[in-house]
Design a protein around this motif. Structure first.
Motif, PDB file in Angstrom:
ATOM      1  N   ALA A   1     -36.711   9.061   2.886  1.00  0.00           N
ATOM      2  CA  ALA A   1     -35.310   9.226   3.284  1.00  0.00           C
ATOM      3  C   ALA A   1     -34.479   8.033   2.867  1.00  0.00           C
ATOM      4  O   ALA A   1     -34.976   6.915   2.701  1.00  0.00           O
ATOM      5  N   VAL A   2     -33.173   8.282   2.711  1.00  0.00           N
ATOM      6  CA  VAL A   2     -32.211   7.237   2.365  1.00  0.00           C
ATOM      7  C   VAL A   2     -30.835   7.692   2.850  1.00  0.00           C
ATOM      8  O   VAL A   2     -30.576   8.893   2.960  1.00  0.00           O
ATOM      9  N   VAL A   3     -29.967   6.725   3.153  1.00  0.00           N
ATOM     10  CA  VAL A   3     -28.596   7.021   3.567  1.00  0.00           C
ATOM     11  C   VAL A   3     -27.657   6.808   2.390  1.00  0.00           C
ATOM     12  O   VAL A   3     -27.762   5.803   1.676  1.00  0.00           O
ATOM     13  N   THR A   4     -26.732   7.731   2.178  1.00  0.00           N
ATOM     14  CA  THR A   4     -25.679   7.544   1.186  1.00  0.00           C
ATOM     15  C   THR A   4     -24.326   7.696   1.870  1.00  0.00           C
ATOM     16  O   THR A   4     -24.211   8.340   2.907  1.00  0.00           O
ATOM     17  N   GLY A   5     -23.293   7.107   1.290  1.00  0.00           N
ATOM     18  CA  GLY A   5     -21.942   7.264   1.800  1.00  0.00           C
ATOM     19  C   GLY A   5     -21.491   6.105   2.668  1.00  0.00           C
ATOM     20  O   GLY A   5     -22.249   5.180   2.995  1.00  0.00           O
ATOM     21  N   SER A   6     -20.222   6.138   3.040  1.00  0.00           N
ATOM     22  CA  SER A   6     -19.614   5.139   3.911  1.00  0.00           C
ATOM     23  C   SER A   6     -18.295   5.713   4.421  1.00  0.00           C
ATOM     24  O   SER A   6     -17.858   6.778   3.986  1.00  0.00           O
ATOM     25  N   VAL A   7     -17.658   4.998   5.344  1.00  0.00           N
ATOM     26  CA  VAL A   7     -16.364   5.415   5.886  1.00  0.00           C
ATOM     27  C   VAL A   7     -15.407   4.234   5.787  1.00  0.00           C
ATOM     28  O   VAL A   7     -15.729   3.111   6.170  1.00  0.00           O
ATOM     29  N   ARG A   8     -14.231   4.495   5.238  1.00  0.00           N
ATOM     30  CA  ARG A   8     -13.169   3.488   5.195  1.00  0.00           C
ATOM     31  C   ARG A   8     -11.836   4.223   5.337  1.00  0.00           C
ATOM     32  O   ARG A   8     -11.488   5.035   4.480  1.00  0.00           O
ATOM     33  N   THR A   9     -11.124   3.984   6.432  1.00  0.00           N
ATOM     34  CA  THR A   9      -9.873   4.689   6.683  1.00  0.00           C
ATOM     35  C   THR A   9      -8.716   3.940   6.035  1.00  0.00           C
ATOM     36  O   THR A   9      -8.823   2.768   5.688  1.00  0.00           O
ATOM     37  N   GLU A  10      -7.579   4.648   5.905  1.00  0.00           N
ATOM     38  CA  GLU A  10      -6.417   4.032   5.281  1.00  0.00           C
ATOM     39  C   GLU A  10      -5.867   2.861   6.098  1.00  0.00           C
ATOM     40  O   GLU A  10      -5.224   1.968   5.547  1.00  0.00           O
TER      41      GLU A  10
END
Length: 539
Positions: A79-88
């Protein structure tokens, strides 16, 4: 399992990129002329890759964080995690594995919740996905049930410590999803960062599937995380290609400078369940007009690096590959993280193409066998897939606004073709094409090395007529911008009484194929051989 793996993949990627890609900048335009503005690409049958970010889950530039690939000890899964979150407004969240699932603990992940602004912010925690109440996945692929990101006792924002346990198969599951996991609002001080810890757990109902192979998506596709899970010992495709057992020659872009067959050409139809990186088409036989989606699957523990625009469409004719598209290849550097499946879409037409959003569009294609390849790799390998296109043979004609004049010279019938750009050209030029003798492409040397930028080949000798051939051309190439001079001349030789055609145009159109220098070359087309001479007009 008796082993535990936590790979930090960014280091290997940086070494690979620095050694082999140091620095992809600018734009390689194979057909841009110096006398005319860009034309409607559909006019000449080749659509440049106008969508700079057609590949999803691909980031232009360098990786900005380590990625950890883990092997579970409770099941044969990686398993591996991809992605991220960055809001305006400057809120952000990251997530990565710390350790795999073991007999004594569920898989553990660490995250960072951050306020990237220099002022205090109060907000709804659900905006950051990992603070949803509860943080439950949308499953895709082979995964059929929900997974949860459950805060541990070490999580600074957790209002509830959620219990977990192992089922009869030894898989970890959440015991309940009731209760309030997080506060309704969250306030972060200027540039404050909170380190958080989670367990990855399966559904609380024992009749539901545990964590299994597939993609578990948290949040929206363009703003969230995905946990990619695949069988540790079988990361490759689980289906059979219709081309299994088919032998085809190496693609030109994968042959080294000495023309040797590459050991690093990776065909989808040769992939096995043990193949960690592969390019999978959703169809391998289509009828024009058609759309094919290609998934580049990275089930390795390495970053793939390369150019997101460096795709190729080639056609196989008489044992030789001919590059068809694209005409233009910008050169940014990007990467594909472990666990990522990046998709590109190819629209195919047997006539004038119709531009499609988020698609690579190619028109004027005849029936036959084609190959599609992409520009990502770990160590320079080429990933490619075959498909068959059902379409009528392509009939090529000069452009509608080309003027054709007959000028009989008493010994052979000649024709003069004038393009609209000739009158206003800063440096008018001509291409003179003269029929030499008959020739069949099947007689060509099968080991000819094709230049992927120009479509030309190293000279080989037709033993039947004793002439060195610099390039073998096929109808599907002629409608492309870089072959514009051939489109407006070679079709006229279908009239067997024509021995010579002169094209009046600008320097870019006349000499671009020659590298913008006056030159003479020999080409074959439709069982005939032609001498091609490009020259500037004298003052």
């Amino acid at each position: 399992m008796d082993r535990r793996r936590c790979h930090r993949s960014r280091r290997r990627f940086l070494q690979t990129a620095a050694g082999g890609l140091a620095l992809l900048a600018g734009c390689a335009d194979l057909g841009q002329t110096d006398d005319e503005p860009d034309r409607d690409p559909a006019q000449v049958g080749s659509n440049p890759d106008v969508n700079a970010d057609a590949d999803n889950d691909v980031t232009i530039g360098w990786p900005t964080a380590d990625v950890t690939v883990v092997d579970f000890e409770t099941a044969p899964l990686t398993a591996v995690v991809t992605g991220s979150v960055r809001t305006e407004d400057g809120l952000g969240a990251t997530l990565d594995f710390d350790s795999p699932a073991t007999a004594s603990s569920p898989a553990t992940l660490s995250g960072v919740i951050a306020n990237h602004r220099n002022y205090e912010q109060t907000f709804d925690p659900t905006r950051l996905v990992v603070l949803n109440d509860p943080a439950a996945s949308r499953s895709s692929g082979d995964a059929t049930d929900t997974a949860y990101l459950v805060p541990t006792a070490e999580h600074p924002l957790a209002e509830t410590v959620v219990p977990s346990s192992r089922d009869d198969d030894g898989r970890w599951r959440v015991d309940t999803v009731h209760g309030d996991w997080y506060p309704e609002t969250l306030t972060l001080e200027p540039e404050q960062r909170l380190e958080c810890e989670y367990h990855l757990l399966g559904h609380h109902e024992r009749v539901s599937q545990p964590i299994e192979a597939g993609r578990y998506e948290f949040g929206a596709q363009d703003r969230g995380f995905a946990i990619a899970v695949w069988p540790t010992d079988a990361p490759g495709p689980d289906g059979d290609s219709q081309f299994s057992g088919t032998d085809v020659p190496a693609l030109p872009e994968s042959v080294d400078e000495e023309g040797a067959e590459p050991a690093d050409l990776s065909w989808y139809h040769e992939a096995t369940p043990e193949t960690p990186v592969y390019l999978e088409p959703d169809q391998e036989a289509v009828t024009a007009p058609a759309r094919i989606e290609f998934n580049l699957v990275n089930h390795s523990d390495e970053y793939l690096s390369g150019n997101p625009h460096q795709w190729r469409l080639s056609k196989l004719v008489a044992g030789e590959w001919y590059r068809i598209a694209p005409d233009i290849t910008p050169d940014p550097l990007s990467w594909v993280a472990p666990g990522t499946v990046t998709t590109s879409t190819l629209d195919l037409y047997d006539g004038r193409p119709i531009d499609r959003d988020r698609s690579r569009t190619v028109g004027y294609l005849g029936g036959g066998r084609y190959a599609y390849s992409v520009g990502y790799s770990v160590d320079g390998e080429t990933h490619a897939a075959l498909f068959d296109l059902d379409a009528p043979p392509l009939a090529v004609e000069p452009e509608p606004d080309a003027t054709v004049d007959d000028t009989g010279n008493g010994t052979a019938a000649d024709r003069v073709v004038r393009l609209p750009n000739y009158e206003d050209a800063r440096r008018p030029a001509t291409v003179t094409i003269t029929r030499v003798d008959s020739h069949s492409p099947s007689d060509a040397d099968a080991s000819t090395d094709t230049d992927t930028d120009t479509g030309t080949t190293d000279a080989d000798t037709d033993t039947d007529i004793g002439i060195d051939i610099d390039a073998h051309l096929i109808p599907e190439q002629l409608p492309r911008r870089r072959f514009r001079s051939f489109r407006n001349t070679l079709p006229l030789f279908d009239d067997d009484s024509i021995d010579r055609v002169v094209l009046e145009t600008d320097r870019g159109t006349a000499l671009g194929w020659f590298g913008y220098e006056e030159a003479t070359r020999t080409v074959s087309y439709k069982e005939a051989v032609f001498e091609v001479a490009g020259a500037l007009e004298s003052d």
